[in-house]
Scaffold this motif. Structure first.
Motif, PDB file in Angstrom:
ATOM      1  N   PHE A 293       8.550 -10.844  27.519  1.00 40.08           N
ATOM      2  CA  PHE A 293       7.170 -10.751  27.047  1.00 40.08           C
ATOM      3  C   PHE A 293       7.045  -9.914  25.780  1.00 40.08           C
ATOM      4  O   PHE A 293       6.166 -10.146  24.943  1.00 40.08           O
ATOM      5  CB  PHE A 293       6.318 -10.150  28.168  1.00 40.08           C
ATOM      6  CG  PHE A 293       4.890  -9.865  27.785  1.00 40.08           C
ATOM      7  CD1 PHE A 293       3.949 -10.884  27.724  1.00 40.08           C
ATOM      8  CD2 PHE A 293       4.470  -8.571  27.494  1.00 40.08           C
ATOM      9  CE1 PHE A 293       2.628 -10.625  27.377  1.00 40.08           C
ATOM     10  CE2 PHE A 293       3.160  -8.296  27.143  1.00 40.08           C
ATOM     11  CZ  PHE A 293       2.242  -9.336  27.088  1.00 40.08           C
ATOM     12  N   ILE A 294       7.904  -8.922  25.620  1.00 37.39           N
ATOM     13  CA  ILE A 294       7.774  -7.955  24.519  1.00 37.39           C
ATOM     14  C   ILE A 294       8.002  -8.641  23.177  1.00 37.39           C
ATOM     15  O   ILE A 294       8.966  -9.385  23.005  1.00 37.39           O
ATOM     16  CB  ILE A 294       8.775  -6.789  24.685  1.00 37.39           C
ATOM     17  CG1 ILE A 294       8.446  -5.990  25.947  1.00 37.39           C
ATOM     18  CG2 ILE A 294       8.766  -5.881  23.463  1.00 37.39           C
ATOM     19  CD1 ILE A 294       9.451  -4.899  26.262  1.00 37.39           C
ATOM     20  N   GLY A 295       7.126  -8.368  22.232  1.00 39.78           N
ATOM     21  CA  GLY A 295       7.290  -8.924  20.898  1.00 39.78           C
ATOM     22  C   GLY A 295       6.226  -8.399  19.958  1.00 39.78           C
ATOM     23  O   GLY A 295       5.316  -7.654  20.365  1.00 39.78           O
ATOM     24  N   PRO A 296       6.285  -8.762  18.689  1.00 39.39           N
ATOM     25  CA  PRO A 296       5.299  -8.284  17.721  1.00 39.39           C
ATOM     26  C   PRO A 296       3.911  -8.812  18.055  1.00 39.39           C
ATOM     27  O   PRO A 296       3.753  -9.945  18.510  1.00 39.39           O
ATOM     28  CB  PRO A 296       5.809  -8.850  16.390  1.00 39.39           C
ATOM     29  CG  PRO A 296       6.583 -10.075  16.776  1.00 39.39           C
ATOM     30  CD  PRO A 296       7.227  -9.745  18.087  1.00 39.39           C
ATOM     31  N   GLY A 297       2.907  -7.959  17.842  1.00 36.20           N
ATOM     32  CA  GLY A 297       1.535  -8.365  18.114  1.00 36.20           C
ATOM     33  C   GLY A 297       1.050  -7.984  19.492  1.00 36.20           C
ATOM     34  O   GLY A 297      -0.164  -7.945  19.721  1.00 36.20           O
ATOM     35  N   THR A 298       1.960  -7.734  20.429  1.00 37.48           N
ATOM     36  CA  THR A 298       1.535  -7.241  21.734  1.00 37.48           C
ATOM     37  C   THR A 298       1.276  -5.743  21.624  1.00 37.48           C
ATOM     38  O   THR A 298       1.817  -5.060  20.765  1.00 37.48           O
ATOM     39  CB  THR A 298       2.602  -7.504  22.809  1.00 37.48           C
ATOM     40  OG1 THR A 298       3.834  -6.878  22.419  1.00 37.48           O
ATOM     41  CG2 THR A 298       2.842  -8.989  22.989  1.00 37.48           C
ATOM     42  N   THR A 299       0.428  -5.225  22.506  1.00 38.97           N
ATOM     43  CA  THR A 299       0.147  -3.792  22.497  1.00 38.97           C
ATOM     44  C   THR A 299       0.999  -3.091  23.546  1.00 38.97           C
ATOM     45  O   THR A 299       1.509  -3.715  24.488  1.00 38.97           O
ATOM     46  CB  THR A 299      -1.330  -3.503  22.783  1.00 38.97           C
ATOM     47  OG1 THR A 299      -1.642  -3.901  24.125  1.00 38.97           O
ATOM     48  CG2 THR A 299      -2.228  -4.237  21.797  1.00 38.97           C
ATOM     49  N   ALA A 300       1.109  -1.795  23.385  1.00 36.89           N
ATOM     50  CA  ALA A 300       1.891  -0.999  24.326  1.00 36.89           C
ATOM     51  C   ALA A 300       1.346  -1.144  25.739  1.00 36.89           C
ATOM     52  O   ALA A 300       2.112  -1.290  26.698  1.00 36.89           O
ATOM     53  CB  ALA A 300       1.888   0.464  23.896  1.00 36.89           C
TER      54      ALA A 300
END
Length: 395
Positions: A293-300
């Motif tokens: 799921f982790i990638g650019p554009g996602t929030t912490a």
């Protein structure tokens, strides 16, 4: 003239300073006093184990070069490891060192007066390990026409997005970490003294690889066993031997030029109980799903929510954050004090950020850890380290 021992190009340092000055200007700061040794390193290259006394880097919007100040006997260290010209390196005499009668910030205040900088808007790293109430009060007294401003973590946020040269050192740190973790797992066995395993781990951290040497990381090897694994930050027991039935947590790291690659794994000696197997399976599965799921554009906070959703069916609960940004640092922490994977952190992940995804679980009598350091890329995330994601069982 001393031969400079720089590990990055001048262009790299110029890029960093331009970015920091941009943020200073945006916040209305004319000066920045940097006392965090990692931030001093980031801006100038300075790499001395001298942070037990006052030292710092002064960045002015009006000057092309930062000013370094530190103990006089450390000034040659600045000449060797920084890109700064000698005229920008200021060593103070030993009368200021841990003195009952004066304070180093009086020296710094006079330095600012000599440079025509005593009446500026001055940013300070107020909430850090390396800046004290005494330092603030002395600057306030000495620079009564300056405006003192909070610049906590200003440089840290600039550091959070890594350049390609920085990432290259972090990849080298990752190769060291792989060897370090394997050293620990191989060393741990019933009857082995915990101190002997820890000594082998520390030696491996410094030895590095055949291609490049390592450095002692910002955190000493965290290697608790048995009930000590029910809490997060205990090290080895210097007088104990490993026994059958022990859980051993390993939160270890490789470091290269102060750039880190941390990793956590868990060892069990003997036949693991069913509840530990269930916990391990749930954490590893949740880890793997969250990494997708982790990638650019996602929030912490979205990453943390995805982790909670992935383990909701397991009964495993982790109330603390599940990760943080990391990179260049000194003791006591390789984390950057910026991004935290927890509810409420709205930080948007960007390419170049390095995140230690760390879903450690600490229960009443034991713990389990399995983490991954990752690099945010243009289309997802990339693991820095290839090491089996599992509970390691040894008999």
């Amino acid at each position: 003239m001393m031969q400079k021992q720089m590990i990055f190009s001048r262009d790299e340092y110029d890029r960093r300073i331009r970015r920091v000055k941009e943020i200073m200007d945006r916040r209305g700061m004319e000066l920045l006093l940097v006392t965090d040794p990692a931030n001093m390193n980031y801006l100038t290259g300075y790499d001395g184990w001298s942070f037990y006394v006052h030292q710092g880097v002064i960045l002015s919007l009006a000057f092309d070069h930062p000013l370094w100040f530190g103990r006089q006997q450390d000034a040659n260290g600045a000449r060797l490891t920084t890109w700064l010209p000698d005229a920008c390196i200021f060593g103070y005499p030993d009368e200021y060192v841990q003195s009952r009668y004066t304070h180093t910030m009086r020296y710094v205040a006079q330095l600012l007066r000599d440079q025509g900088l005593a009446e500026k808007r001055l940013g300070l790293e107020m909430d850090g390990y390396w800046f004290s109430a005494r330092m603030y009060l002395t600057l306030q007294e000495e620079l009564n026409r300056a405006v003192l401003m909070d610049a906590t973590n200003l440089v840290n946020w600039v550091k959070s997005v890594k350049s390609e040269p920085e990432i290259a050192y972090m990849r080298q740190a990752a190769r060291i970490c792989e060897k370090v973790m394997q050293t620990a797992i191989d060393a741990i066995a019933p009857g082995v003294r915990e101190k002997d395993a820890a000594a082998m781990v520390s030696a491996a951290q410094i030895a590095g690889t055949d291609e490049f040497g390592g450095a002692p990381p910002a955190i000493f090897p965290i290697m608790p066993s048995a009930e000590r694994t029910s809490t997060a930050h205990l090290t080895y027991d210097p007088d104990r031997q490993y026994r059958l039935g022990d859980v051993v947590l390993l939160e270890l790291c490789g470091a290269r030029h102060r750039y880190h690659a941390p990793l956590a794994r868990t060892v069990f000696l003997g036949d693991p109980p069913d509840d530990l197997i269930k916990t391990a399976d749930g954490v590893v599965t949740g880890l793997q799903e969250t990494l997708q799921f982790i990638g650019p554009g996602t929030t912490a906070e979205e990453v943390e929510a995805r982790w909670r959703a992935a383990i909701a069916h397991t009964g495993v609960v982790k109330p603390s954050r599940v990760g943080y940004s990391y990179g260049l640092n000194y003791v006591p922490d390789w984390g950057e004090h910026t991004v935290s994977l927890r509810p409420g952190d709205k930080t948007v992940l960007k390419p170049g950020m390095a995140i230690h995804f760390m879903p450690g679980i600490w229960l009443d009598t034991y713990g389990f850890e399995c983490s991954e350091p990752v690099l945010i890329t243009d289309n997802g995330c990339e693991k820095f380290i290839e090491f089996p994601q599992q509970l390691f069982v040894k008999h």
